[in-house]
Design a protein around this motif. Structure first.
Motif, mmCIF file in Angstrom:
data_model
loop_
_atom_site.group_PDB
_atom_site.id
_atom_site.type_symbol
_atom_site.label_atom_id
_atom_site.label_comp_id
_atom_site.label_asym_id
_atom_site.label_seq_id
_atom_site.Cartn_x
_atom_site.Cartn_y
_atom_site.Cartn_z
ATOM 1 N N VAL A 205 -6.699 -1.831 2.338
ATOM 2 C CA VAL A 205 -7.116 -2.136 0.969
ATOM 3 C C VAL A 205 -7.771 -3.511 0.957
ATOM 4 C CG1 VAL A 205 -6.339 -2.435 -1.409
ATOM 5 C CG2 VAL A 205 -5.239 -0.731 0.050
ATOM 6 N N LYS A 206 -9.056 -3.526 0.667
ATOM 7 C CA LYS A 206 -9.827 -4.763 0.703
ATOM 8 C C LYS A 206 -10.067 -5.293 -0.710
ATOM 9 C CE LYS A 206 -10.328 -3.933 5.129
ATOM 10 N NZ LYS A 206 -9.536 -4.685 6.131
ATOM 11 N N GLY A 207 -10.192 -6.602 -0.825
ATOM 12 C CA GLY A 207 -10.491 -7.205 -2.112
ATOM 13 C C GLY A 207 -9.273 -7.270 -3.016
ATOM 14 N N GLU A 208 -9.534 -7.568 -4.291
ATOM 15 C CA GLU A 208 -8.442 -7.779 -5.237
ATOM 16 C C GLU A 208 -8.508 -6.820 -6.425
ATOM 17 O OE1 GLU A 208 -9.020 -11.956 -6.074
ATOM 18 O OE2 GLU A 208 -7.576 -12.518 -4.511
ATOM 19 N N ALA A 209 -9.223 -5.694 -6.250
ATOM 20 C CA ALA A 209 -9.301 -4.698 -7.314
ATOM 21 C C ALA A 209 -8.064 -3.815 -7.346
ATOM 22 C CB ALA A 209 -10.548 -3.830 -7.138
ATOM 23 N N SER A 210 -7.336 -3.763 -6.231
ATOM 24 C CA SER A 210 -6.122 -2.956 -6.160
ATOM 25 C C SER A 210 -5.233 -3.511 -5.060
ATOM 26 C CB SER A 210 -6.448 -1.484 -5.886
ATOM 27 O OG SER A 210 -7.066 -1.339 -4.615
ATOM 28 N N ALA A 211 -4.011 -2.985 -4.986
ATOM 29 C CA ALA A 211 -3.071 -3.415 -3.957
ATOM 30 C C ALA A 211 -2.263 -2.224 -3.487
ATOM 31 C CB ALA A 211 -2.134 -4.491 -4.499
ATOM 32 N N ALA A 212 -1.869 -2.241 -2.228
ATOM 33 C CA ALA A 212 -1.022 -1.194 -1.678
ATOM 34 C C ALA A 212 -0.106 -1.817 -0.641
ATOM 35 C CB ALA A 212 -1.848 -0.073 -1.054
ATOM 36 N N GLY A 213 1.070 -1.261 -0.490
ATOM 37 C CA GLY A 213 2.003 -1.792 0.490
ATOM 38 C C GLY A 213 3.086 -0.801 0.835
ATOM 39 N N MET A 214 3.790 -1.089 1.928
ATOM 40 C CA MET A 214 4.905 -0.268 2.364
ATOM 41 C C MET A 214 6.094 -1.160 2.677
ATOM 42 S SD MET A 214 5.575 2.145 5.673
ATOM 43 C CE MET A 214 6.494 0.786 6.436
ATOM 44 N N ALA A 215 7.292 -0.708 2.300
ATOM 45 C CA ALA A 215 8.523 -1.433 2.607
ATOM 46 C C ALA A 215 9.411 -0.559 3.475
ATOM 47 C CB ALA A 215 9.258 -1.804 1.322
ATOM 48 N N LEU A 216 10.034 -1.166 4.464
ATOM 49 C CA LEU A 216 11.004 -0.480 5.311
ATOM 50 C C LEU A 216 12.389 -0.910 4.843
ATOM 51 C CD1 LEU A 216 11.736 1.281 7.736
ATOM 52 C CD2 LEU A 216 11.472 -0.738 9.195
ATOM 53 N N LEU A 217 13.110 -0.001 4.196
ATOM 54 C CA LEU A 217 14.423 -0.325 3.646
ATOM 55 C C LEU A 217 15.507 -0.221 4.711
ATOM 56 C CD1 LEU A 217 14.156 1.549 0.218
ATOM 57 C CD2 LEU A 217 13.561 -0.827 0.763
ATOM 58 N N ASP A 218 16.600 -0.909 4.486
ATOM 59 C CA ASP A 218 17.727 -0.952 5.413
ATOM 60 C C ASP A 218 18.313 0.441 5.586
ATOM 61 O OD1 ASP A 218 20.024 -1.408 6.841
ATOM 62 O OD2 ASP A 218 20.888 -2.848 5.421
ATOM 63 N N ARG A 219 18.279 0.981 6.808
ATOM 64 C CA ARG A 219 18.777 2.338 7.039
ATOM 65 C C ARG A 219 20.275 2.475 6.779
ATOM 66 N NH1 ARG A 219 15.743 6.521 9.286
ATOM 67 N NH2 ARG A 219 17.534 7.654 8.499
ATOM 68 N N LEU A 230 9.341 3.022 1.454
ATOM 69 C CA LEU A 230 8.867 2.964 0.083
ATOM 70 C C LEU A 230 7.411 2.511 0.099
ATOM 71 C CD1 LEU A 230 10.625 1.601 -3.068
ATOM 72 C CD2 LEU A 230 8.316 0.820 -2.524
ATOM 73 N N TYR A 231 6.558 3.278 -0.569
ATOM 74 C CA TYR A 231 5.137 2.974 -0.663
ATOM 75 C C TYR A 231 4.791 2.654 -2.115
ATOM 76 C CZ TYR A 231 4.935 5.443 3.838
ATOM 77 O OH TYR A 231 5.139 5.840 5.139
ATOM 78 N N ALA A 232 3.806 1.806 -2.316
ATOM 79 C CA ALA A 232 3.365 1.499 -3.681
ATOM 80 C C ALA A 232 1.862 1.259 -3.676
ATOM 81 C CB ALA A 232 4.089 0.273 -4.223
ATOM 82 N N TYR A 233 1.236 1.666 -4.765
ATOM 83 C CA TYR A 233 -0.187 1.416 -4.973
ATOM 84 C C TYR A 233 -0.378 1.070 -6.438
ATOM 85 C CZ TYR A 233 -5.117 2.079 -5.902
ATOM 86 O OH TYR A 233 -6.400 1.871 -6.310
ATOM 87 N N GLY A 234 -1.249 0.114 -6.722
ATOM 88 C CA GLY A 234 -1.515 -0.229 -8.103
ATOM 89 C C GLY A 234 -2.894 -0.826 -8.293
ATOM 90 N N ASP A 235 -3.474 -0.588 -9.460
ATOM 91 C CA ASP A 235 -4.742 -1.198 -9.824
ATOM 92 C C ASP A 235 -4.696 -1.537 -11.316
ATOM 93 O OD1 ASP A 235 -5.138 1.242 -11.136
ATOM 94 O OD2 ASP A 235 -6.406 2.049 -9.542
#
Length: 266
Positions: A205-219, A230-235
């Motif tokens: 994801v390039k620039g600042e028009a949107s954001a995306a990320g992934m988190a690895l939670l404690d098993r 956990l994945y997230a995307y937002g604009d």
């Protein structure tokens, strides 16, 4: 909470197949915005006049083979106002009670209590593909959740929720973290603040028009033992959150346990 975990464990049983998980991507971000959640009482008022599906993730990302493959099936999301309330679904077409219970109890565990519908049963409805969704919130119908949005090519069990939510940029991973924290339960929000469990940006994801990320939670934690990713995307218009389950037998068979999901790209 003890009532919730048995339902979570059923999610794997409701899903056929256990392909390999998917992997991180990117940079991005978002300005936190006040959410305007869905009204359980509105569930399905638009039934019979299918509202246009939300375009949650732009085509340039869904067509990028290195951007979280697990999110592709959620790139389009049914407008919550188009859901058919179960009260209007013929008896022979009603979703099995176990499907309803799993969704209601995961919402109870994962979603901030301010966004949970007043009547979780009345908030349930089917989309045009007969997938089960729950409208979220106590206001305008602008959010819903489902366990049935997985990609048939990668039927790893998932829980996803999508919000139509105004959020002025520029978007960064920090603002995306804040946005996610506002809509998930306090316990999950607290875990996402811990070192090693925070959302990390997708390099796709390039620039600042949107954001995306992934988190690895404690098993070994309350959430990670069932949903380690956990994945997230937002604009400016949408916020999407997806938790991916990795059945324990599948994860334990992998060398060193559950490694990073495949296909995320760097």
């Amino acid at each position: 909470m003890k009532r919730t975990w048995p339902a979570l464990l059923l999610l794997s049983a409701l899903t056929l197949g256990c392909p390999q998980p998917s992997q991180p991507s990117g940079k991005g971000g978002e300005q936190p915005a006040a959410s305007t959640p869905a009204d359980a009482g509105d569930a399905g008022e638009g039934a019979g006049s299918e509202a246009p599906a939300w375009k949650v993730i732009p085509a340039e990302l869904t067509e990028d083979e290195h951007f979280y493959p697990i999110l592709r099936a959620t790139a389009e999301w049914p407008d919550p106002t188009s859901l058919r309330p179960l009260s209007k679904v013929p008896e022979d077409k009603q979703p099995k009670e176990v499907r309803q219970r799993v969704l209601r109890e995961i919402v109870e565990l994962v979603v901030n209590d301010e966004l949970r519908p007043q009547d979780s049963k009345a908030a349930l409805g089917l989309d045009g593909k007969d997938r089960l969704f729950m409208q979220l919130g106590k206001g305008t119908s602008t959010a819903s959740a489902s366990t049935e949005t997985k990609d048939p090519k990668n039927p790893m069990p998932v829980f996803a929720m999508s919000f139509k939510q105004k959020a002025k940029g520029p978007h960064t991973i920090e603002t995306l973290r804040e946005r996610v924290a506002r809509v998930v339960s306090p316990d999950l929000a607290a875990e996402l603040k811990k070192e090693g469990s925070r959302l990390e940006p997708s390099p796709r994801v390039k620039g600042e028009a949107s954001a995306a990320g992934m988190a690895l939670l404690d098993r070994s934690g309350k959430f990670g033992m069932q949903f380690p990713y956990l994945y997230a995307y937002g604009d400016d218009e949408h916020l999407l959150i997806l938790l991916q389950e990795v059945p324990h037998m599948k994860a334990d068979m992998q060398p060193g346990g559950a490694g990073p999901p495949s296909g995320g790209g760097k």
